[in-house]
Each structure stands twice: as structure tokens, then as C-alpha cells.
Design a protein around this motif. Structure first.
Motif, PDB file in Angstrom:
ATOM      1  N   LYS A  98     -12.420   3.335   7.721  1.00 41.52           N
ATOM      2  CA  LYS A  98     -11.795   3.352   6.401  1.00 41.52           C
ATOM      3  C   LYS A  98     -12.803   3.871   5.373  1.00 41.52           C
ATOM      4  O   LYS A  98     -12.473   4.672   4.512  1.00 41.52           O
ATOM      5  CB  LYS A  98     -11.375   1.916   6.061  1.00 41.52           C
ATOM      6  CG  LYS A  98     -10.390   1.777   4.963  1.00 41.52           C
ATOM      7  CD  LYS A  98      -9.809   0.376   5.032  1.00 41.52           C
ATOM      8  CE  LYS A  98      -8.978   0.024   3.854  1.00 41.52           C
ATOM      9  NZ  LYS A  98      -8.384  -1.300   3.972  1.00 41.52           N
ATOM     10  N   SER A 115       0.870  -1.189   0.000  1.00 42.51           N
ATOM     11  CA  SER A 115       0.000   0.000   0.000  1.00 42.51           C
ATOM     12  C   SER A 115       0.906   1.238   0.000  1.00 42.51           C
ATOM     13  O   SER A 115       2.111   1.126   0.261  1.00 42.51           O
ATOM     14  CB  SER A 115      -0.901  -0.019   1.225  1.00 42.51           C
ATOM     15  OG  SER A 115      -0.144   0.220   2.377  1.00 42.51           O
ATOM     16  N   GLN A 135      -7.723  -0.619  -0.390  1.00 44.26           N
ATOM     17  CA  GLN A 135      -6.707  -0.022   0.477  1.00 44.26           C
ATOM     18  C   GLN A 135      -6.932   1.469   0.697  1.00 44.26           C
ATOM     19  O   GLN A 135      -6.698   1.984   1.762  1.00 44.26           O
ATOM     20  CB  GLN A 135      -5.317  -0.209  -0.142  1.00 44.26           C
ATOM     21  CG  GLN A 135      -4.747  -1.582   0.081  1.00 44.26           C
ATOM     22  CD  GLN A 135      -4.467  -1.848   1.537  1.00 44.26           C
ATOM     23  OE1 GLN A 135      -3.880  -1.024   2.212  1.00 44.26           O
ATOM     24  NE2 GLN A 135      -4.902  -2.977   2.046  1.00 44.26           N
TER      25      GLN A 135
END
Ligand code: AMP
Length: 587
Positions: free
Chosen positions: A354, A28, A322
């Protein structure tokens, strides 16, 4: 920010192997930036949200630093909560899989001291703990910090909010000054800046920022759910929304493998795409998907980069991406060329943070949706069934059964009762009352193969016509008509109509159990084939095979209870009419 391959970051072969085992295909952004810097020994201050992969960003260099030959704590990771400490310890354990002798230990309040003493005594190289409990162990002399090479403060701003600042300062001041210091924080309030200033040396600042993103104009929804219910909810949504062409994203190769298996076992035409497959295999799958030979393609982000297919109805974020950029990239596969499209995202537990980051970057156009209840799925199913009956009546494409119906009318049954009984038998009626407490994973949810098939492109024979029978071998017809007449007889004798509602997955014949096979009419299977394969391979007498019910993609078959284990053992995994056969207990 640029993403890199893990092989470009300077990690040892053992760690690369572990990363591959966990199934991460690509580092990531925070990992791409932080890992090389940390491996060089620099201090790092990272501003990054949860869900960005920051745990592996600090855990991999930390594991690399440990010398397993030294029986002392060499890395200390401070976390705000026990949940986070446990999660971080799990990630460390997975990533240290091939590093022989590296031991990690979570220590947090609420767990017995005894257990933690033992763990510390055995020599835990990486200790992951909450500040209070870490202080406790320091005070008792059970945790020694004199050989610490690296200290990590995970979610420093949250620890601050929780009032741990003094504990943190205390812990940091008791460590060897030459150790490496890593701090991660989503925000940068004054006291955190102060901490960075006082306790790090020339830290490299790494900040992962959300970029301004152009989000395609498509409908975006998310579902909050339990991780374990994902497969079931996915199938419910596919069925209720009648999705026939979709792309499903998973975080890891393992998840892709697992989900593809689940979907194919449930009768969906699904295949996968991930980095472990050869180029030729990937191209084959892609070509098949493009030609609509598949309904669903399950893929990782990396593998899906080459997917350039129009008309994708829905993109599922089965696992969250991600970052916001990946989110936008993923959902941009649908709604192309002015067509409508939809993005459905699953969010489990802490991942809601997230998603909130993604929403911020995408200007909050993702709406929360409710997982459809069993009742709603049922209603949809009933209405689809209603359409099918109406189409069949209007099309006149069915054999008449006037004689049988006359007999029933003569016995005093009304046409409405007769039709209702038949609808019930054909599975168009609720099989079992849904209750509020029914878990999402409950198998009463009608799956695609149980619902009337309404595909435009299907041949007429492949459409469910519960009232029309194909020519079948005598034994199967006998088995099925025996089952029907018995059930009709039962139904007639019952006063309470609701009590007649029985789950279709349960055999009604004494001594028999119902098995479910992942094959059906759409695969050109006949009852004779089913009897043949069971009697032939499991070597059980034909009389032990009862009612056979062929649906579009599933077949239910009753077998004598005592023979069921043998049938499952002998038939599972064999090739049957060119497909891998899965057979299980339906009840
Ligand atoms: P974290 O930000 O550390 O809480 O990580 C969020 C999630 O992303 C965790 O479930 C990790 O297992 C997963 N993850 C971390 N790094 C990667 C990667 N490079 N590729 C795919 N998933 C990852």
C-alpha cells in the motif's frame, strides 16, 4: 473518485451495524463504487490495489446475498495464498457479525482435511480458499458448487503468477452459469483479460486510479514495524524527537480510542476526535488542541477534516490511509505557511504494498527510517540530561549541599565519583544495558516522563531538578532519604561499577515492589499526597510505603509486596487531583 457514506450504498441495517462496529467511518473509493453495483447483481471487474478496502467491497455484497436458511455453499472466494484466505475470512466474519446464521470457512493447503470436512459438513455459506485445496474438495465431493450464487477471484493476477490458471478455469466452469462473478486484480495482463471475457457477463469495470497529487514539501519517513510495537515506537519517536504538537491518524474509531488511552496513561496530553463524538465534544477537543492544551490529537480521517491548525510539528500515520489522496490530505496538516513539518508513517507487514502505491503517486519521496534502538534513545536521553545539568549549573538555581559533599570527600571519594553516583541515582544513567535482542516493546525505553523536561513554557518548579527537593512531609522525606542512603551505601561497597547499574523501576528494598502512577510533579503532586492517597484509600500502614520518586509525569512508589494488590485494586481509576489515576506494577 468520490467516497460515500456506507449508509448511501444500499446495505442492510445488520451490515451497517457491523461496519460501524468494525469502526469504518466512510466507504473507500472502491467500496463506494463496487458495493451498489454488486448489490444490483452485476458482474464486476475491479482493478484496485491491495489496501484499498477491496475485501469489504466484495465481502459486504456477498454476505448480503447469503440465505442462512439454505445449508449450502453460496459464495466462493478464491485467494492466492493461505494468509490472504485467512485474512479475508476474518474480514467476512467481522462484517457478518449481525447476520444471524451466516457461516464462513477458510480452506487452504497445509491445514488438516478433517477440520475442513467438518466445517463443510456443518454447512459453510461462504467458503474462502486457495484454488488447489478448493479443487481437492471438489474432487472428493466434500465441496459442492451447485448452489453458488457468487464467485470472487481476489488478486487474480497473483493467482495467475502462481500457476493457478487451470485450476481457476476448472472451478469456474463447474459453477451454475447464472452466478455472479467478481474479479479483482491489480494489473490486467492478457490471460486475465481472457478470463474476464470467458467467465463474466457484461462486467462493470471499476478502476481506482491514483491521481496526480501535489505533495507538500515536507520531510516524509516511514518505519517498518510489527503491528504490536506501534505504541512503543510512537512513544520512542515522540520522545527522541521531542515532539510537542502532533496529529496522529488511525484507521478506525476503536484504534483512536485505544491509542488515546495508551498515550494518556503514559503521561502525554492527548485527546481524540472521531465520528462517534457529539459535535460539541469535537469542538471542545479542537479548541483545546488549537490552544495547545493538548500535545497530541488522535483522529480518524473523517473527523480530522475539520482540523485547521497551524504549527503541527508532525503528522503520524499510525495506521496507513486508505489511498494516496488521503495520505496527501493528512500530511498537508503540517508544514503550513512555509514552516517545517514532518510526516511519519508506520507500515506493518503486507501494508508495504500500500505504501509503495502511495510512493508511486507521491513520486517516492518517503524515506525509510530505522526505529531508534534502545541505545540511541538512551544516548539522546543522556545528552538531554547533560544539557539540563549544565543549564542548572550555569543558572545557579539549586540549593547547595556542601556539608554532605564534604563528608563524602573526607571519606576519600573523588568529586567525579560523587557526581557520577548522583547522576546514576537521578536516573540520568542507563538503567539497564540494552541488548540487540530486546524487543521493541520492552519497557526499558525511557518514556517522556522519565526524561528531563525541557519545555520552555514550564514553570521553573516543573523542570526536573534531581538535586533540589521541595518541602515535603516528614514521612516521605524519611522514606526517600532512607532509600538514597541505602543505595549509596550499596554503590560504595561494590567494586564493579557496571554491576551497580540497576533498573530504576525495581524496588531495592527487601519485601517491597515498585509501583508506577501516571501523575507527577507537573500535576502538582507531592510525596505527601502520594502517601496520603495510598494509606488513606488502600488502608495500609504508612511504614509499608517506601521510597517515592516524583518525575514530571510519573511517580514511582515502593510498597510492601503483600499490600501491592490492594493498592492496585483500590487506587486504579480513582480521581486523584482531578485526573484519572492509573497505577501499575513498574517492575
Ligand atoms: P484491503 O484492501 O481489503 O486489504 O483492506 C486494507 C485495510 O483497510 C484493512 O485493514 C481493512 O480493515 C481496512 N479498511 C477497509 N475498508 C475500510 C474503511 N472503509 N475505512 C477504514 N478502513 C478500512
Amino acid at each position: 473518485m468520490q467516497k460515500k457514506l456506507f449508509t448511501e450504498l444500499g446495505l442492510s441495517p445488520e451490515l451497517l451495524k457491523a461496519v460501524a462496529r468494525v469502526g469504518y467511518e466512510e466507504a473507500s473509493p472502491i467500496q463506494s463504487e463496487a458495493i451498489p453495483v454488486l448489490l444490483k447483481g452485476a458482474d464486476v471487474f475491479g482493478q484496485s490495489q491491495t489496501g484499498s478496502g477491496k475485501t469489504a467491497a466484495f465481502a459486504l455484497p456477498a454476505i448480503e446475498l447469503v440465505d442462512p436458511a439454505i445449508r449450502a455453499t453460496q459464495v466462493l472466494i478464491l485467494c492466492p495464498t493461505r494468509e490472504l484466505a485467512v485474512q479475508v475470512a476474518e474480514e467476512v466474519s467481522k462484517l457478518a457479525f449481525f447476520k444471524r446464521g451466516v457461516r464462513e470457512l477458510p480452506i487452504y493447503g497445509g491445514q488438516s482435511y478433517e477440520r475442513q470436512f467438518q466445517g463443510l459438513q456443518r454447512g459453510a455459506h461462504i467458503v474462502i480458499g486457495t484454488p488447489g485445496r478448493v479443487m481437492d474438495h471438489m474432487d472428493r465431493g466434500t465441496l459442492k458448487l451447485d448452489q453458488i450464487k457468487m464467485v470472487i477471484l481476489d488478486e487474480a493476477d497473483r493467482m495467475l503468477d502462481m500457476g493457478f490458471i487451470d485450476d481457476i478455469k476448472n472451478v469456474l466452469s463447474k459453477m451454475p452459469p447464472e452466478r455472479q462473478t467478481v474479479m479483482f486484480s491489480a494489473t490486467l495482463p492478457g490471460p486475465i483479460q481472457q478470463l474476464v471475457k470467458s467467465f463474466t457477463r457484461n462486467p462493470v469495470n471499476i478502476r481506482i486510479q491514483d491521481q496526480a497529487l501535489t505533495v507538500p514539501n515536507i520531510e516524509q519517513v516511514y518505519y517498518e514495524l510489527d503491528r504490536r510495537a506501534k505504541v512503543e515506537v510512537l512513544c520512542r519517536l515522540i520522545d527522541i524527537e521531542d515532539i510537542k504538537f502532533g496529529l496522529i491518524f488511525c484507521a478506525t474509531k476503536m484504534m483512536v480510542d485505544e491509542l488515546t488511552e495508551h498515550l494518556t496513561a503514559r503521561g502525554y496530553a492527548a485527546d481524540k476526535l472521531h465520528g462517534d463524538m457529539s459535535q460539541a465534544m469535537r469542538e471542545r477537543v479542537m479548541a483545546k488542541f488549537r490552544k495547545r492544551g493538548l500535545e497530541f490529537l488522535v483522529a480518524t480521517d473523517v473527523a480530522a477534516r475539520g482540523v485547521d491548525v497551524d504549527d503541527i510539528e508532525v503528522v503520524f500515520n499510525y495506521d496507513l490511509p486508505q489511498d494516496s489522496e488521503d495520505y496527501v490530505h493528512r500530511i498537508g496538516r503540517t508544514g503550513r505557511a512555509g514552516r517545517s513539518g514532518k510526516a511519519i508513517t508506520f507500515v506493518a507487514g503486507r501494508e508495504i504494498w500500500k505504501l509503495q502505491n502511495i510512493m508511486r503517486a507521491t513520486k517516492g519521496k518517503i524515506h525509510r527510517a530505522r526505529v531508534p534502538s534502545a541505545d540511541e534513545v538512551e544516548q539522546k536521553r543522556t545528552s538531554a540530561f547533560y544539557d539540563l545539568i549544565r543549564d542548572t549549573l550555569e543558572g545557579g538555581d539549586y540549593r547547595r549541599h556542601d556539608e554532605l559533599i564534604d563528608q563524602l570527600l573526607d571519606q576519600g571519594h573523588t568529586p567525579t565519583d560523587i557526581a557520577s553516583a548522583l547522576i546514576h541515582l537521578a536516573g540520568g544513567e542507563k538503567a539497564r544495558p540494552a541488548t540487540e535482542r530486546e524487543p521493541v516493546a520492552n519497557m526499558t525505553i525511557p518514556r517522556r516522563e522519565e526524561r528531563p523536561e525541557r519545555r520552555q513554557d514550564s514553570a521553573p518548579e516543573s523542570r526536573v531538578d534531581p538535586f533540589k527537593k521541595k518541602k515535603r512531609p516528614a514521612e516521605a522525606v524519611a522514606a526517600e532519604s532512607g532509600d538514597l542512603s541505602e543505595r549509596i551505601g550499596k554503590a560504595r561497597n561494590k567494586r564493579d561499577r557496571n554491576a551497580e547499574v540497576e533498573p530504576s523501576k525495581v524496588s531495592h528494598e527487601p519485601g517491597m515492589v515498585r509501583l508506577s502512577m501516571n501523575t507527577g510533579r507537573d500535576h502538582e503532586i507531592s510525596p505527601g499526597d502520594v502517601v496520603g492517597v495510598i494509606a488513606g484509600l488502600a488502608k495500609i500502614p504508612k511504614e509499608s510505603i517506601g521510597a517515592i520518586r516524583l518525575l514530571a509525569r510519573t511517580t514511582y512508589v515502593d510498597v510492601g509486596r503483600e499490600h501491592a494488590p490492594r493498592v492496585l485494586e483500590k487506587l486504579n481509576g480513582i480521581k486523584f487531583k482531578g485526573r484519572n489515576l492509573f497505577i501499575s506494577l513498574a517492575e
